[in-house]
Design an enzyme around this catalytic site. Structure first.
Site, PDB file in Angstrom:
ATOM      1  N   GLU A 144       0.952  -1.135  -0.073  1.00  0.00           N
ATOM      2  CA  GLU A 144       0.030   0.023  -0.040  1.00  0.00           C
ATOM      3  C   GLU A 144       1.070   1.330  -0.107  1.00  0.00           C
ATOM      4  O   GLU A 144       1.363   1.683   1.018  1.00  0.00           O
ATOM      5  CB  GLU A 144      -0.933  -0.241   1.236  1.00  0.00           C
ATOM      6  CG  GLU A 144      -2.195   0.722   1.118  1.00  0.00           C
ATOM      7  CD  GLU A 144      -1.938   2.326   1.518  1.00  0.00           C
ATOM      8  OE1 GLU A 144      -1.104   2.869   0.684  1.00  0.00           O
ATOM      9  OE2 GLU A 144      -2.599   2.600   2.336  1.00  0.00           O
ATOM     10  N   GLU A 153       4.275   8.422  -4.042  1.00  0.00           N
ATOM     11  CA  GLU A 153       5.136   7.890  -2.866  1.00  0.00           C
ATOM     12  C   GLU A 153       6.268   6.856  -3.295  1.00  0.00           C
ATOM     13  O   GLU A 153       6.744   5.980  -2.754  1.00  0.00           O
ATOM     14  CB  GLU A 153       4.538   7.460  -1.812  1.00  0.00           C
ATOM     15  CG  GLU A 153       3.814   8.553  -0.964  1.00  0.00           C
ATOM     16  CD  GLU A 153       2.802   8.029   0.015  1.00  0.00           C
ATOM     17  OE1 GLU A 153       2.464   6.902   0.501  1.00  0.00           O
ATOM     18  OE2 GLU A 153       2.178   8.923   0.527  1.00  0.00           O
TER      19      GLU A 153
END
Ligand code: SAH
Length: 692
Positions: A144, A153
């Site tokens: 995740e 990210e």
């Protein structure tokens, strides 16, 4: 070990580097982290669990051992789900040390220590082999690693590496795939976050219109993502020009490439209009069939009843380089370019004969360059600030106030960052207003002055207020001192009180009958119940049956480390709440006088008038430009008897979360909240305490 932390000093307006213990950074990170928000995201958690169970079953059905690699384990949640689902072994990788330590504790507390190995490394440092971190490659890859933009990210390079070194070919991946969707829209409101609109100034000698220079008009802006709670954007604030279109997908079960690339779709507008904005969001399929789907689609795409509130994943607003008039039914080409970490968009008309040429042009890499601001306005003004400067209503308040105080012989000084007040003052009759800003993008102002025939009409003083010398003002005394006030270094509403400090610093240059505009400011406070924002700071206890209290304790501990008596900034137009008390003025700041030596304190109590949960107090500033003209950076109005609040859409308000929530039920016997608020004039900070 010591670390240096940059913090703006609200009494000087400048950045200072403070030496902090090594714990400081870490506590900041934990206290303000998104872990609590993720643990409260029921929709996400349930679907990950379903996807993980299905993946473990598929592997077991093939008669294989289920070996899981969980990259970015955080609390260890997804590894514990895998272990419960029957996985034989999990490698839980976490780069952030405090989280890796927490994961070890949480895994142990939940009885999975023999099935889960927590590895405190970045995944690209993990080794595989008999003496390595992992005994063998995994056949289930769980992660995740997504942000609102999906890839911001670093998910792509992480997956690319994992497929090369850490997982077997043909591994199962949860999520299995991500898909990015887009919709073309026209929106004056969102476009006002990127462009400076013409500003109408009603002067005595007629209306003047200030226009942005052409450099600004054609500037692509900045590459940073604009992520917002799109569900708070009313449908009246934009027009959809296209259907929702699939832009691109990533299959996480196959090798992933992170190298820059582009994706292109053809679309036909469903409506004619001005294409300005690309709205975008993504969904993830937890399994190959697409039966377990977790989507960020906004309310008009998805039934409202199925909306899960979350703050760690929102929606993206992309600004096209230029506004493009489009016709219903015509053929358009929308291109998404991406590098390893970000995405940006281009729109072109598709003309048959040019298709090929356009294709060639793109192959040559024309669009692979990300947007870079050339006009400097996008470096000076962030998106909310653009919106604020474009707010004609607000500008009008300043014009009204300025018109009353300016005279042809006024010596006017403006103190505010990137402000147009000096220009307004000139249009309204001040001969040569001066300005001091903390940052001077010369090229930008030169271009702006040139576009409006204002060369040499406004004097830029390149000295900080405390270093102002009589010669800067040609030995004249200031008769009108103005500020919005707005400073780029401000984090919390009261940091703009730097104006007061600057006003104090220039005291010797002020005429005895000086007009200071705004003449005063006031701090306001109200107790609220948040619809959702409370989740980001609220303990979780158990998550899908796993005990994550260790995480709750860790967050609480970090909040208490330094921040317990501090408020945090949030743009409340994105976070609905209802007022439980009347708004209350708690402190006033008199700009006609200098900053006093002593602290400004107040104590009192505020009655709770409505049923609800008191999650916290909201604080904001109001500026009083004249006796009857004020601008609020917070509450605009309470719009109905239920207490729904309307907030200034350009500003962040301060939110002070109460450590315990009280529920007020009875209105006949009103409950009160007592408060103590202290403005420390030495530091420019406000400390507060509430008792329920
Ligand atoms: N898996 C948890 C936490 C997700 S947050 C959950 O779903 O609740 C993402 C975490 O991944 C963060 O803690 C971050 O520190 C970590 N992380 C991101 N990229 C990483 C990488 N390449 N290697 C190791 N950890 C990573």
């Amino acid at each position: 070990m010591k670390t240096f932390c940059g913090r703006a000093n609200p009494t000087t307006g400048s950045m200072e580097w403070l030496e902090e213990g090594e714990d400081y950074d870490y506590h900041q990170e934990i206290a303000r982290s998104r872990y609590a928000d993720m643990l409260h995201d029921k929709d996400r958690n349930v679907k990950y669990y379903q996807g993980i169970r299905a993946a473990v079953s598929r592997v077991k059905d093939r008669g294989e051992k289920a070996i899981v690699l969980d990259i970015g384990t955080g609390t260890g949640l997804l590894s514990m789900m895998a272990a419960s689902a029957g996985a034989d072994f999990c490698y839980a990788i976490e780069v952030f040390k405090p989280m890796a330590n927490a994961a070890v504790k949480i895994v142990e507390k939940n009885g999975f220590s023999d099935k889960i190995k927590v590895i405190n490394k970045h995944s690209t440092e993990v080794t595989v082999g008999p003496d390595g971190d992992m005994q063998c490659q995994a056949n289930i890859l769980v992660t995740e690693l997504f942000d609102t933009e999906l890839i911001g990210e670093g998910a792509l390079p992480t997956y690319e590496h994992a497929h090369k070194y850490l997982v077997q070919e043909g591994c199962e991946a949860v999520p299995h795939r991500a898909t990015v969707y887009v919709q073309l829209v026209e929106s004056k409101r969102m476009w006002s976050w990127k462009k400076l609109f013409p500003i109408h100034v009603e002067a005595e000698d007629g209306e003047k219109i200030l226009v942005p220079p052409s450099e600004m008009e054609n500037c692509p802006g900045v590459p940073s993502v604009c992520d917002i709670q799109l569900n708070q954007m009313p449908s009246s604030d934009f027009t959809t020009l296209s259907d929702v279109v699939t832009m691109f997908s990533v299959d996480f079960s196959k090798p992933v490439q992170s190298a820059p690339t582009y994706y292109r779709v053809q679309l036909e507008p469903v409506k004619s209009g001005k294409a300005q904005i690309v709205l975008s969001w993504w969904d993830i399929d937890m399994d190959p069939s697409g039966m377990i789907n977790c989507t960020m689609a906004p309310y008009w795409v998805k039934p409202t009843s199925a909306l899960q509130w979350r703050d760690h994943w929102m929606q993206c607003v992309y600004f096209l380089p230029n506004e493009e008039p489009v016709l219903q039914g015509e053929k358009l080409l929308l291109t998404a370019c991406r590098d390893e970490y970000s995405v940006w968009y281009n729109l072109q008309k598709a003309r048959e004969e040019e298709n090929k040429a356009a294709e060639e042009e793109h192959k040559a890499g024309v669009c692979v360059e990300s947007p870079v601001c050339r006009c400097r306005a996008h470096l000076l003004w962030n998106r909310p600030r653009f919106g604020e400067l474009n707010d004609q209503n607000r500008t009008h308040q300043y014009i009204k106030a300025l018109r009353r105080v300016l005279k042809p012989d006024s010596v006017c000084l403006c103190i505010s960052d990137g402000s147009l007040l000096a220009v307004l003052a000139h249009c309204l009759g001040a001969k040569q207003p001066s300005r001091t800003d903390l940052y001077h993008p010369h090229e930008l102002w030169q271009a702006f002055f040139k576009a409006n025939q204002l060369e040499d009409k406004i004097k830029i003083i390149e000295a900080r207020p405390e270093l102002l010398k009589p010669y800067h003002l040609e030995d004249k005394k200031i008769s009108v001192l103005v500020g919005e006030p707005f400073f780029t270094t401000s984090l919390l509403p009261w940091h703009n009180l730097y104006f007061w400090y600057a006003r104090t610093a220039v005291s010797t240059h002020l005429a005895s009958n000086v007009t200071v505009l705004p003449q005063s400011a006031s701090l306001h406070m109200m107790i609220v119940e948040f619809q959702d924002l409370w989740r980001i700071r609220s303990p979780c206890g158990t998550c899908e049956g796993f005990d994550v209290q260790t995480m709750d304790d860790m967050i609480k501990n970090s909040l208490n480390f330094r921040e317990s008596k501090e408020a945090e900034p949030h743009p409340l137009w994105e976070y609905p709440c209802k007022s439980l008390s009347d708004p209350q003025e708690v402190l006033t700041f008199d700009f006609t006088k200098t900053v006093p030596q002593h602290c400004l304190s107040t104590e009192g109590s505020v009655n709770l008038l409505r049923k609800g949960k008191s999650h916290g107090a909201v604080l904001w500033m109001e500026y009083h430009l004249a006796a009857d003209i004020s601008v609020s950076t917070g509450l605009v109005q309470i719009s109905n008897e239920k207490g729904s609040c309307e907030w200034n859409p350009h500003c962040k308000q301060a939110v002070y979360f109460f450590s315990s929530v009280i529920e007020s039920e009875i209105l006949s016997d009103p409950t009160a909240v007592t408060y103590a608020i202290n403005f420390d004039t030495k530091t420019g900070e406000i400390a507060m305490d509430f008792k329920l």
